[in-house]
Structure formats: C-alpha cells, structure tokens
Motif scaffolding. Structure first.
Motif, short mmCIF file in Angstrom:
data_model
loop_
_atom_site.label_atom_id
_atom_site.label_comp_id
_atom_site.label_asym_id
_atom_site.label_seq_id
_atom_site.Cartn_x
_atom_site.Cartn_y
_atom_site.Cartn_z
N ASN A 4 -8.79 -9.79 -0.86
CA ASN A 4 -9.50 -9.34 -2.06
C ASN A 4 -8.70 -8.35 -2.88
N PHE A 5 -7.67 -7.74 -2.28
CA PHE A 5 -6.77 -6.88 -3.05
C PHE A 5 -6.17 -7.66 -4.21
N PHE A 6 -5.78 -8.91 -3.94
CA PHE A 6 -5.13 -9.72 -4.96
C PHE A 6 -6.12 -10.20 -6.02
N LYS A 7 -7.39 -10.35 -5.62
CA LYS A 7 -8.42 -10.69 -6.60
C LYS A 7 -8.55 -9.57 -7.62
N HIS A 8 -8.57 -8.33 -7.15
CA HIS A 8 -8.67 -7.19 -8.06
C HIS A 8 -7.36 -7.00 -8.83
N LEU A 9 -6.25 -7.32 -8.19
CA LEU A 9 -4.95 -7.19 -8.84
C LEU A 9 -4.83 -8.15 -10.02
N ALA A 10 -5.41 -9.34 -9.88
CA ALA A 10 -5.36 -10.33 -10.95
C ALA A 10 -6.22 -9.93 -12.15
N ASP A 11 -7.23 -9.10 -11.90
CA ASP A 11 -8.11 -8.62 -12.97
C ASP A 11 -7.54 -7.32 -13.51
N GLN A 12 -6.88 -7.40 -14.66
CA GLN A 12 -6.19 -6.23 -15.20
C GLN A 12 -7.15 -5.10 -15.58
N SER A 14 -9.77 -4.31 -13.66
CA SER A 14 -10.51 -3.97 -12.45
C SER A 14 -10.56 -2.46 -12.24
N ALA A 15 -11.75 -1.99 -11.89
CA ALA A 15 -11.92 -0.57 -11.59
C ALA A 15 -11.59 -0.28 -10.14
N HIS A 16 -11.25 -1.33 -9.38
CA HIS A 16 -11.00 -1.17 -7.95
C HIS A 16 -9.55 -0.84 -7.63
N ILE A 17 -8.67 -0.95 -8.60
CA ILE A 17 -7.25 -0.69 -8.36
C ILE A 17 -6.67 0.17 -9.47
N LEU A 18 -5.96 1.20 -9.08
CA LEU A 18 -5.23 2.04 -10.03
C LEU A 18 -3.74 1.75 -9.86
N PHE A 36 -5.76 1.55 -3.90
CA PHE A 36 -6.80 0.55 -3.67
C PHE A 36 -8.14 1.27 -3.52
N LYS A 37 -9.00 1.11 -4.52
CA LYS A 37 -10.27 1.83 -4.51
C LYS A 37 -11.44 0.99 -4.01
N ALA A 38 -11.18 -0.29 -3.69
CA ALA A 38 -12.25 -1.15 -3.18
C ALA A 38 -12.37 -0.97 -1.68
N PHE A 95 -10.80 0.89 2.90
CA PHE A 95 -9.50 0.93 2.27
C PHE A 95 -9.47 1.83 1.03
N GLU A 96 -10.57 2.56 0.79
CA GLU A 96 -10.56 3.45 -0.37
C GLU A 96 -9.39 4.42 -0.30
N ASP A 97 -8.72 4.57 -1.43
CA ASP A 97 -7.59 5.50 -1.57
C ASP A 97 -6.37 5.12 -0.73
N CYS A 98 -6.36 3.90 -0.22
CA CYS A 98 -5.16 3.39 0.44
C CYS A 98 -4.07 3.22 -0.63
N LEU A 99 -2.88 3.77 -0.38
CA LEU A 99 -1.77 3.64 -1.32
C LEU A 99 -0.93 2.44 -0.92
N VAL A 100 -0.77 1.50 -1.83
CA VAL A 100 -0.01 0.28 -1.57
C VAL A 100 1.26 0.30 -2.43
N ILE A 101 2.40 0.15 -1.77
CA ILE A 101 3.68 0.07 -2.48
C ILE A 101 4.09 -1.39 -2.49
N ARG A 102 4.17 -1.99 -3.66
CA ARG A 102 4.47 -3.41 -3.79
C ARG A 102 5.92 -3.56 -4.23
N PHE A 103 6.74 -4.21 -3.40
CA PHE A 103 8.18 -4.27 -3.61
C PHE A 103 8.62 -5.62 -4.16
N HIS A 104 9.73 -5.61 -4.89
CA HIS A 104 10.42 -6.85 -5.22
C HIS A 104 11.14 -7.31 -3.95
N ALA A 105 10.89 -8.54 -3.54
CA ALA A 105 11.47 -9.02 -2.28
C ALA A 105 12.99 -9.00 -2.31
N VAL A 106 13.57 -9.28 -3.48
CA VAL A 106 15.03 -9.38 -3.56
C VAL A 106 15.73 -8.06 -3.27
#
Length: 287
Positions: A4-12, A14-18, A36-38, A95-106
C-alpha cells in the motif's frame, strides 16, 4: 515495503506520504526520502518492491517477515529490494512516521559496496548487513533525535560519507523513468524507443543485471503487476479482465497467475482477507 506504500506513492496528492527532496549531491543516489504516514491496519501485509531499493527506518518497532512460511526478524532498520514473492509482514505494526529512503538501483549497490545479485539471495534483510562502517553510531544517533529535521541531518550525513566516484550508463535512469511514465511496455518497446542511442537487447540485459540487479523482463513484470494491483485496489467499475488488459496482460488468467506468484493467493482471496482484517480493526476501535 507494504504494497500500500506504492498505492499512496502513485497518488501525488496523498496525505499518507510526505516526500522530502534529497540534497543536490545525493540526487544521483537517492530518488527521494519519504515519511510514511499511513498505518498498517492489516494483521499480515503483503511486501513488494517496485524496482527501487529502499531502506526503512522504523520508529523502534522490529519487523518480522514471513518468507514462504518461514519467519525472519529484520529489525527496525531494514532493506528491501529485488523481486518479492509471497513475502508478508508477520505481525501488525504501525508504520506511521517510518522514514523510507528510496534509492536509484544503478547507484545503490556501489554506494554500499555490495554485489548486484544480493537481492536474488535475500529480498528483505537487516540494514546492518550492508551498512558498513559507522552504522552503530548512525543508528544510536538517529534514534536519539527528537525531530524529523534532526533525523534527516543524521541520514544525509551518513549517506554523504559513503559517496564515492563510480561510473554507470546514465541512460539507465532515463530508461527507468520512461518505464514508470509509460506503464505498459515490453522489451521490444524499449528497444524501439531508444533506437537513436542504438540500444540493443544484449546491452539492455547485461546492464540491467549489472547495475539494477534484475533483468529488464523482471523489472517490467513488477511494474506491470504493481499498476494492475493499484487499479484493482481502487475498486473502480472495471472488471478483472478489463484491469488485466489495461495493464498489459493477455487476459485475466494471466494476471491471476502473477497475483498468485507475488502474494501466494488469487486476487479474490487476498482482498477478501484484507477487507476482513480492516473490518476487525474498525470493530476493535469502536469498542
């Protein structure tokens, strides 16, 4: 990550992700920082990855995952990447306030000095396994911070110290972005789109595996499934066949097979289970 993180990520909107934009010197490595605020109301949440490796920093809650029925604890700082199949969060977590670092795989693999095939062996594991020098100090400092601003400074400093000079084909990031924008693509579509740079199949296959850790076919597969999952989860008037076709599947049976592959169960069973779990949480909250 929970799917569901990606569902909120796709919604620009979304109040669930900062989303926090990385500083200029880290943009080559980090796609974005996300708070991640959801919450995670389901007892068992399907884990997924969209081709961008992530590091998740929980708020002192240890995560246990079920991998083909075997439970594994990955701690409160963990890594997720590669192609995830039938992997679930084992217990109810917030998962509220979980900090997610999203990296470029390369650049992710070079940053931590690990082999590009590491996610073929393990898809979810404790960050301490790859963090390297300074991790214990980083972790202690991070969890003593009282604000998001302070925690971000600690994370940025830790990643900045790991930056080094390395080379990779810059066109790979452009190809990833092209796939994410266009949605339903095949390898042939990619080759046709990049004729001007004389992209060929052998080069694409070799460099995807070398720098992203998975084949181009696998990358297209997980993006296609994720798009179809989000479409199905949105509860639109579309039937399963229409959702499958809209997202590049031959038919609904093809989509159902993929759904079983990633979640272990067919769509109907999965969503019935999710609805039941949500109802249980709502009933508990009303007591």
């Amino acid at each position: 990550m929970p799917i569901n993180f990606f569902k909120h990520l796709a919604d620009q909107n979304s109040a669930h992700i900062l989303r926090i934009i990385p500083p200029e010197h880290l943009k080559e490595v980090v796609e974005g920082f996300y708070v991640f605020k959801a919450g995670n109301p389901a007892e068992r949440e399907l884990f997924f990855n969209d081709g961008y490796p992530v590091i998740a920093l929980m708020q002192n809650e240890n995560v246990s995952v079920s991998i083909d029925g075997h439970t594994k604890c990955v701690g409160n700082t963990w890594v997720c990447g590669g192609v995830l199949r039938n992997i679930y969060c084992e217990s109810e977590l917030h998962f509220e306030d979980c900090l997610v670092i999203r990296f470029h795989a390369v650049t992710f693999f070079k940053l931590f000095g690990i082999n590009e095939d590491c996610f073929q062996k393990e898809q979810v594991f404790d960050f301490s396994e790859i963090a390297g020098y300074g991790f214990e100090t980083f972790k202690e400092t991070y969890y003593h911070c009282s604000s998001l601003e302070e925690r971000m400074k600690v994370v940025v400093n830790f990643l900045s110290e790991k930056m080094s000079n390395y080379s990779y084909p810059r066109v790979l990031i452009d190809i990833q972005n092209h796939i994410n924008r266009q949605g339903n693509l095949t390898v042939r579509d990619l080759l046709d789109s990049y004729k001007k740079v004389r992209l060929n199949y052998k080069w694409l296959e070799r460099n995807f595996k070398k720098h992203l850790g998975i084949s181009p076919q696998s990358y297209l597969l997980i993006r296609r499934f994720l798009n179809a999952y989000i479409d199905l989860d949105a509860l639109t008037s579309k039937d399963l066949l229409q959702i499958a076709i809209d997202n590049g599947y031959y038919d609904d049976n093809h989509f159902i097979k993929d759904f079983r592959r990633f979640s272990g169960v067919p769509p109907k069973t999965y969503f019935n289970r999710t609805i039941k779990a949500l109802k249980t949480v709502k009933d508990d909250c009303s007591l």
